[in-house]
Write an enzyme that holds these catalytic residues in place. Sequence first.
Site, PDB file in Angstrom:
ATOM      1  N   ALA A   1       0.875  -1.154  -0.040  1.00 59.31           N
ATOM      2  CA  ALA A   1      -0.087  -0.054  -0.101  1.00 59.31           C
ATOM      3  C   ALA A   1       0.856   1.118   0.104  1.00 59.31           C
ATOM      4  CB  ALA A   1      -0.677  -0.014   1.278  1.00 59.31           C
TER       5      ALA A   1
ATOM      6  N   GLY B   1       4.333   7.340  -0.948  1.00 55.25           N
ATOM      7  CA  GLY B   1       5.699   6.886  -1.288  1.00 55.25           C
ATOM      8  C   GLY B   1       6.678   7.134  -0.368  1.00 55.25           C
ATOM      9  N   SER B   2       6.175   7.696   0.831  1.00 52.57           N
ATOM     10  CA  SER B   2       7.246   8.052   1.887  1.00 52.57           C
ATOM     11  C   SER B   2       8.000   6.687   2.034  1.00 52.57           C
ATOM     12  CB  SER B   2       6.599   8.526   3.064  1.00 52.57           C
ATOM     13  OG  SER B   2       5.331   9.275   3.064  1.00 52.57           O
TER      14      SER B   2
ATOM     15  N   ASP C   1      -5.439  -4.415  -6.069  1.00 50.45           N
ATOM     16  CA  ASP C   1      -5.822  -4.547  -4.805  1.00 50.45           C
ATOM     17  C   ASP C   1      -4.801  -5.478  -3.978  1.00 50.45           C
ATOM     18  OD1 ASP C   1      -7.079  -5.718  -2.454  1.00 50.45           O
ATOM     19  OD2 ASP C   1      -8.993  -4.905  -3.242  1.00 50.45           O
TER      20      ASP C   1
ATOM     21  N   CYS D   1      -1.269   3.889  10.998  1.00 53.00           N
ATOM     22  CA  CYS D   1      -1.164   5.208  12.025  1.00 53.00           C
ATOM     23  C   CYS D   1      -2.475   5.468  12.714  1.00 53.00           C
ATOM     24  CB  CYS D   1      -0.764   6.444  10.991  1.00 53.00           C
ATOM     25  SG  CYS D   1      -2.070   6.691   9.909  1.00 53.00           S
TER      26      CYS D   1
HETATM   27  C1  SAM Z   1      -1.334   4.537   5.036  1.00 52.14           C
HETATM   28  S1  SAM Z   1      -1.436   4.718   3.282  1.00 52.14           S
HETATM   29  C2  SAM Z   1       0.090   4.307   2.696  1.00 52.14           C
HETATM   30  C3  SAM Z   1       1.148   5.192   2.928  1.00 52.14           C
HETATM   31  C4  SAM Z   1       2.449   4.881   2.319  1.00 52.14           C
HETATM   32  N1  SAM Z   1       2.811   3.735   2.708  1.00 52.14           N
HETATM   33  C5  SAM Z   1       3.336   5.811   2.321  1.00 52.14           C
HETATM   34  O1  SAM Z   1       4.246   5.805   3.233  1.00 52.14           O
HETATM   35  O2  SAM Z   1       3.748   6.787   1.867  1.00 52.14           O
HETATM   36  C6  SAM Z   1      -2.482   3.234   3.105  1.00 52.14           C
HETATM   37  C7  SAM Z   1      -2.635   3.335   1.471  1.00 52.14           C
HETATM   38  O3  SAM Z   1      -3.408   2.053   1.027  1.00 52.14           O
HETATM   39  C8  SAM Z   1      -4.111   2.057  -0.097  1.00 52.14           C
HETATM   40  N2  SAM Z   1      -5.026   1.041   0.005  1.00 52.14           N
HETATM   41  C9  SAM Z   1      -6.525   1.062   0.152  1.00 52.14           C
HETATM   42  N3  SAM Z   1      -6.909  -0.058  -0.071  1.00 52.14           N
HETATM   43  C10 SAM Z   1      -6.186  -0.963  -0.598  1.00 52.14           C
HETATM   44  C11 SAM Z   1      -5.971  -2.217  -0.896  1.00 52.14           C
HETATM   45  N4  SAM Z   1      -7.090  -2.902  -1.130  1.00 52.14           N
HETATM   46  N5  SAM Z   1      -4.875  -2.832  -1.140  1.00 52.14           N
HETATM   47  C12 SAM Z   1      -3.626  -2.146  -1.170  1.00 52.14           C
HETATM   48  N6  SAM Z   1      -3.695  -0.884  -0.715  1.00 52.14           N
HETATM   49  C13 SAM Z   1      -4.957  -0.207  -0.578  1.00 52.14           C
HETATM   50  C14 SAM Z   1      -4.612   3.404   0.034  1.00 52.14           C
HETATM   51  O4  SAM Z   1      -5.166   3.870  -1.116  1.00 52.14           O
HETATM   52  C15 SAM Z   1      -3.485   4.393   0.576  1.00 52.14           C
HETATM   53  O5  SAM Z   1      -2.743   4.973  -0.284  1.00 52.14           O
END
Ligand code: SAM
Length: 310
Positions: free
Chosen positions: A115, A119-120, A166, A236
Amino acid sequence: MFFPEAFINKMAKMLTEAELEKLKTALDTPLRKSIRVNTLRGTTKEVVESLESYEYVVDKMPWYKYGYFIKTAKKQAIGNTYDHYLGKIYVQEASSMLPVIALDPKEGEYILDMAAAPGSKTTQMCMHMKNTGIIVANEPSIQRISPLQDNLDRSGCINCCITRNDGRKFSHYTGMFDKVLLDAPCSGEGTFQKDIKARYVWSQNKVIENSRLQKQLLDSAIACTKKGGTIIYSTCTLSPEEDEAIIDYALNKYDNISLEKVSFEGLETSQGRTEFDGKEYNKEVKKVIKLWPQKTNIEGFFVCKMKIDE
Ligand SMILES: C[S@@+](CC[C@H](N)C(=O)[O-])C[C@H]1O[C@@H](n2cnc3c(N)ncnc32)[C@H](O)[C@@H]1O
């Protein structure tokens, strides 16, 4: 300041009255700004000197040699500095750096960031891997792909390929990755400190909805990590339903996984809860860590390190 009542009631089940007051105060206190030096583009010495020339006060994090808290008397946003434009720094919350430190990505490894956007952590892993190996940076949301691509470009990352799936689909790639980072979509209670809007969209229903998806994503991460490989599950948020309960679910379902304790020098972490709201969790869950903002003065976070047995 406003907090959802159900959120406060839930926190009250885990904290004493005094701690709850401290949590509310912490969440209403401006978050310390922080950056990560991107060593793919510059050295810590040159970045620190450059930021100091803009009159930033730069304070190194005790637990991470690339992480710095920054302060300035001027109104200049850190995102408006050349160091940011040139990709020498990445504006990243201090807590958000911890999952990658715990995952410890190495040169030449094959890693899935399930996920990934914006991109951090992908860019942070890329830096640790010195642009070697491969990172599959997956993000299903079309709107979030372009910020992810921009951040990879700005940071000089050339070992990543972006996929738009997904995360649950990766269960088909059995045992493929050395390491998987699952920085799961969550209710973002930790972000209440910097993002007041997050408090208004929070609901217990969303917490439960997230927890269903988080279990399925963790199933997928476990399936696609090779024997001896490592998974980091992070959020988080502070709700046990999205944190300890997800790990408890996996421990009860799989007999080929184990947890590893993680610690960060100079950072006060709390161990995972083994019960919540009348539910008992597997005792191993003590090995996960929770970052409470009232104790750490950084954003609330949860990190669990899991190994797939050989
Ligand atoms: C907490 S954020 C990720 C932050 C990222 N890891 C960073 O450090 O920049 C969670 C991400 O999960 C994505 N997401 C939502 N449903 C998902 C799924 N079924 N599979 C994978 N990613 C998903 C969201 O769109 C979101 O971008």
